[in-house]
Write a protein that holds these residues in place. Sequence first.
Motif, PDB file in Angstrom:
ATOM      1  N   ALA A 116       0.610  -1.235   0.105  1.00 18.80           N
ATOM      2  CA  ALA A 116       0.046   0.079   0.074  1.00 18.80           C
ATOM      3  C   ALA A 116       1.172   1.099  -0.075  1.00 18.80           C
ATOM      4  O   ALA A 116       0.534   2.302  -0.671  1.00 18.80           O
ATOM      5  N   ALA A 117       1.860   1.111   0.833  1.00 20.46           N
ATOM      6  CA  ALA A 117       2.980   2.304   0.546  1.00 20.46           C
ATOM      7  C   ALA A 117       3.476   2.593  -0.454  1.00 20.46           C
ATOM      8  O   ALA A 117       3.440   3.902  -0.932  1.00 20.46           O
ATOM      9  N   LEU A 118       3.737   1.606  -1.230  1.00 18.02           N
ATOM     10  CA  LEU A 118       4.384   1.885  -2.682  1.00 18.02           C
ATOM     11  C   LEU A 118       3.271   2.465  -3.617  1.00 18.02           C
ATOM     12  O   LEU A 118       3.402   3.276  -4.411  1.00 18.02           O
ATOM     13  N   GLU A 119       2.047   1.885  -3.633  1.00 23.37           N
ATOM     14  CA  GLU A 119       0.901   2.369  -4.366  1.00 23.37           C
ATOM     15  C   GLU A 119       0.681   3.934  -4.075  1.00 23.37           C
ATOM     16  O   GLU A 119       0.472   4.614  -4.767  1.00 23.37           O
ATOM     17  N   ARG A 120       0.661   4.200  -2.874  1.00 25.05           N
ATOM     18  CA  ARG A 120       0.439   5.634  -2.307  1.00 25.05           C
ATOM     19  C   ARG A 120       1.523   6.676  -3.233  1.00 25.05           C
ATOM     20  O   ARG A 120       1.015   7.621  -3.672  1.00 25.05           O
TER      21      ARG A 120
END
Length: 166
Positions: free
Chosen positions: A115-119
Amino acid sequence: HWVLKCPSHLFGLSALLRVFPNGCVIQTHRDPAKAVPSLCSLSAALDGMSYQTVNMQEVGQRIVKIIEQLVNRSMRAREGSDSERIYDVHFQDLVKSPLATVQQIYAHFGYRYDAALERRLKVYLGANPQHKHGVHRYSLDDFGLDGQALRSLFAGYCDRLRINPE
């Protein structure tokens, strides 16, 4: 991670795969009738910095020859390497669905996608939309080129990698 965005890096693909035996490559592909005039436009702009006049038809012929060599070399390099090391991305897919494309790349190479990468990707994409700095306008006609002739010249490459006309 290295990002080698310039198509001329394909001249060294075989060496790169040999020197970095664990290296993985993401190769983008685009309809030659769109990619070639784009590169012609870039080359003409660079030529214009060094020469008083630029013959656009000569630029077109030169770039077609170079791209033909690049495609042939990269196809030969791929034949001699583990196919899992190279992941093919169609330009249209990247533009249409960048997040899904990155997810597929990460899955292919076994990288962690969270999720952090996607953000971070969403923030980057939001700040850097396509054509942020204007539309790059060019055409085959500018360089005396024909779309059907290019597609015919690169038919083997396009068939092998399922590259469709844009």
